[in-house]
Motif scaffolding. Structure first.
Motif, PDB file in Angstrom:
ATOM      1  N   ARG A 199       1.656   2.368  -2.770  1.00 52.03           N
ATOM      2  CA  ARG A 199       1.995   3.618  -2.179  1.00 52.03           C
ATOM      3  C   ARG A 199       2.737   2.240  -0.880  1.00 52.03           C
ATOM      4  O   ARG A 199       4.057   2.291   0.242  1.00 52.03           O
ATOM      5  CB  ARG A 199       1.025   3.814  -0.709  1.00 52.03           C
ATOM      6  N   LEU A 200       1.798   0.504  -0.255  1.00 49.83           N
ATOM      7  CA  LEU A 200       2.720   0.153   0.598  1.00 49.83           C
ATOM      8  C   LEU A 200       3.995  -0.808   0.235  1.00 49.83           C
ATOM      9  O   LEU A 200       4.834  -0.479   1.223  1.00 49.83           O
ATOM     10  CB  LEU A 200       1.182  -1.236   0.616  1.00 49.83           C
ATOM     11  N   LEU A 201       4.358  -1.094  -1.446  1.00 46.06           N
ATOM     12  CA  LEU A 201       4.950  -1.372  -1.118  1.00 46.06           C
ATOM     13  C   LEU A 201       6.672  -0.828  -1.865  1.00 46.06           C
ATOM     14  O   LEU A 201       7.603  -0.783  -2.576  1.00 46.06           O
ATOM     15  CB  LEU A 201       5.171  -2.024  -2.687  1.00 46.06           C
ATOM     16  N   SER A 202       6.207   0.437  -1.229  1.00 50.73           N
ATOM     17  CA  SER A 202       7.502   1.592  -1.231  1.00 50.73           C
ATOM     18  C   SER A 202       8.549   1.643  -0.731  1.00 50.73           C
ATOM     19  O   SER A 202       9.376   2.201  -0.741  1.00 50.73           O
ATOM     20  CB  SER A 202       6.795   3.135  -1.746  1.00 50.73           C
ATOM     21  N   SER A 203       7.868   1.198   0.109  1.00 54.65           N
ATOM     22  CA  SER A 203       9.434   1.146   1.528  1.00 54.65           C
ATOM     23  C   SER A 203      10.211   0.371   1.419  1.00 54.65           C
ATOM     24  O   SER A 203       9.752  -1.182   1.105  1.00 54.65           O
ATOM     25  CB  SER A 203       9.237   0.482   3.105  1.00 54.65           C
ATOM     26  N   VAL A 204      11.402  -0.263   2.095  1.00 56.15           N
ATOM     27  CA  VAL A 204      12.519  -1.141   1.874  1.00 56.15           C
ATOM     28  C   VAL A 204      11.741  -2.580   2.951  1.00 56.15           C
ATOM     29  O   VAL A 204      11.893  -3.290   2.105  1.00 56.15           O
ATOM     30  CB  VAL A 204      13.229  -1.006   2.244  1.00 56.15           C
ATOM     31  N   PHE A 205      11.231  -2.269   3.826  1.00 53.26           N
ATOM     32  CA  PHE A 205      11.075  -3.104   5.079  1.00 53.26           C
ATOM     33  C   PHE A 205       8.918  -2.478   4.709  1.00 53.26           C
ATOM     34  O   PHE A 205       8.504  -1.506   4.692  1.00 53.26           O
ATOM     35  CB  PHE A 205      11.416  -2.705   6.473  1.00 53.26           C
ATOM     36  N   ILE A 206       8.641  -3.581   4.186  1.00 50.91           N
ATOM     37  CA  ILE A 206       6.836  -3.520   3.965  1.00 50.91           C
ATOM     38  C   ILE A 206       6.676  -4.461   5.217  1.00 50.91           C
ATOM     39  O   ILE A 206       7.131  -5.483   5.708  1.00 50.91           O
ATOM     40  CB  ILE A 206       6.902  -4.392   2.841  1.00 50.91           C
ATOM     41  N   ALA A 207       4.723  -3.746   6.028  1.00 46.61           N
ATOM     42  CA  ALA A 207       3.983  -4.425   6.878  1.00 46.61           C
ATOM     43  C   ALA A 207       2.885  -3.854   6.590  1.00 46.61           C
ATOM     44  O   ALA A 207       2.635  -3.294   6.295  1.00 46.61           O
ATOM     45  CB  ALA A 207       4.984  -3.623   8.435  1.00 46.61           C
ATOM     46  N   SER A 208       2.402  -5.092   7.101  1.00 47.67           N
ATOM     47  CA  SER A 208       0.498  -4.812   6.636  1.00 47.67           C
ATOM     48  C   SER A 208       0.160  -6.073   7.707  1.00 47.67           C
ATOM     49  O   SER A 208       0.799  -6.794   8.072  1.00 47.67           O
ATOM     50  CB  SER A 208       0.397  -4.719   5.659  1.00 47.67           C
ATOM     51  N   ALA A 209      -0.981  -6.402   7.664  1.00 50.93           N
ATOM     52  CA  ALA A 209      -1.463  -6.950   8.669  1.00 50.93           C
ATOM     53  C   ALA A 209      -1.298  -8.948   7.271  1.00 50.93           C
ATOM     54  O   ALA A 209      -1.217  -9.709   8.220  1.00 50.93           O
ATOM     55  CB  ALA A 209      -3.620  -7.012   8.382  1.00 50.93           C
ATOM     56  N   SER A 210      -1.452  -8.458   6.517  1.00 46.93           N
ATOM     57  CA  SER A 210      -1.542  -9.984   5.288  1.00 46.93           C
ATOM     58  C   SER A 210      -0.592 -10.040   4.164  1.00 46.93           C
ATOM     59  O   SER A 210       0.227 -10.863   3.370  1.00 46.93           O
ATOM     60  CB  SER A 210      -2.757  -9.499   4.488  1.00 46.93           C
ATOM     61  N   TYR A 211       0.204  -9.189   3.885  1.00 42.86           N
ATOM     62  CA  TYR A 211       1.669  -9.426   3.131  1.00 42.86           C
ATOM     63  C   TYR A 211       1.919  -8.445   3.295  1.00 42.86           C
ATOM     64  O   TYR A 211       2.646  -7.446   4.131  1.00 42.86           O
ATOM     65  CB  TYR A 211       0.443  -8.328   2.077  1.00 42.86           C
ATOM     66  N   GLY A 212       3.723  -8.470   3.308  1.00 46.14           N
ATOM     67  CA  GLY A 212       5.212  -7.475   3.787  1.00 46.14           C
ATOM     68  C   GLY A 212       6.403  -8.606   3.968  1.00 46.14           C
ATOM     69  O   GLY A 212       6.280  -9.706   3.068  1.00 46.14           O
ATOM     70  N   THR A 213       7.494  -8.168   4.451  1.00 41.92           N
ATOM     71  CA  THR A 213       8.757  -8.023   4.119  1.00 41.92           C
ATOM     72  C   THR A 213       8.949 -10.065   5.359  1.00 41.92           C
ATOM     73  O   THR A 213       8.676  -9.849   6.729  1.00 41.92           O
ATOM     74  CB  THR A 213       9.985  -7.589   4.907  1.00 41.92           C
TER      75      THR A 213
END
Length: 248
Positions: A199-213
């Protein structure tokens, strides 16, 4: 780099358009897009942990970009994949020669996709299959599987690029990379990272506390050989950090 969409249009006024997101842990140290002082003519972001890059341009109209292949449990390579774009961009080997040599050396690296281009051609190499393929004219995409694997986010980004070709500019390319839309659970690929990870990695732009675009990059190559690179960088939870524009 975890998502790349591009339009390859030989003979067009803008033969190459590239929009790419680099997804990575925010704690991994990096430098923004710039010319490398130790490699004149190489313009790219820089991974300060391993020393390589994920996307860049070099002398002679060279272009290179990299994504990893998501395959939990695969053997870890002894060398950094990020050295491959640097080696091509700062070298003089033809694409075919570089890829022939890489075919024999690919087992030294964890799984990867590599795009290599010059003013006449654009190639894709997949380390798991060992296949090197010249790209046909059109819109293509890479994430963390193979070329044009129909993951939802890649399909969304390719469609956005196709829809925007009539107004191709850095802003359009960067806007399509900012799409936070997550895929429906029924559409998610199953790559061995669990439902929460998918779910986290399914978007074009990724955002979370520790990992993302971490970086969104737009490259426009013109028929006269001039190029424009634009990069936006981001921090934790997708916070905007800045933008760099490099005419080259």
């Amino acid at each position: 780099m975890c998502l790349i969409v591009l339009a390859w249009r030989p003979g067009h006024a803008q033969p190459l358009l590239v929009a790419a997101n680099r997804d990575e842990f925010y704690a991994r140290p990096s430098q923004p897009l710039a010319e490398w002082p130790d490699r004149p003519g190489l313009i790219a972001g820089r991974d300060l942990q391993a020393g390589g890059t994920w996307l860049g341009v070099g002398p002679g109209g060279r272009f290179a970009a990299l994504t990893n292949i998501r395959a939990p449990g695969q053997a870890l390579g002894s060398r950094s994949r990020g050295e491959l774009p640097v080696a091509f961009l700062s070298g003089e080997s033809s694409i075919e020669t570089f890829l022939q040599d890489l075919h024999e050396q690919r087992h030294h690296y964890s799984g990867f996709n590599l795009l290599l281009g010059d003013p006449q051609q654009l190639w894709h190499f997949n380390s798991h299959t060992g296949n090197a393929t010249p790209l046909a004219e059109g819109v293509h995409g890479l994430s963390n599987a193979d070329l044009n694997t129909p993951w939802p986010k890649l399909q969304r980004a390719k469609q956005a690029l196709s829809d925007g070709l009539h107004e191709a500019n850095p802003q359009m390319l960067l806007n399509l990379l900012a799409d936070p839309t997550a895929a429906a659970d029924a559409e998610l690929p199953q790559t061995g990272i669990g439902l929460t990870g998918e779910r986290l990695l399914s978007s074009v732009f990724i955002a979370s506390a520790s990992y993302g675009t971490r970086a969104s990059t737009a490259l426009i190559v013109n028929a006269d050989g001039s190029r424009t690179l634009t990069e936006r960088t981001f921090g934790s939870h997708g916070s905007y950090l800045g933008e760099v524009l490099v005419p080259c």
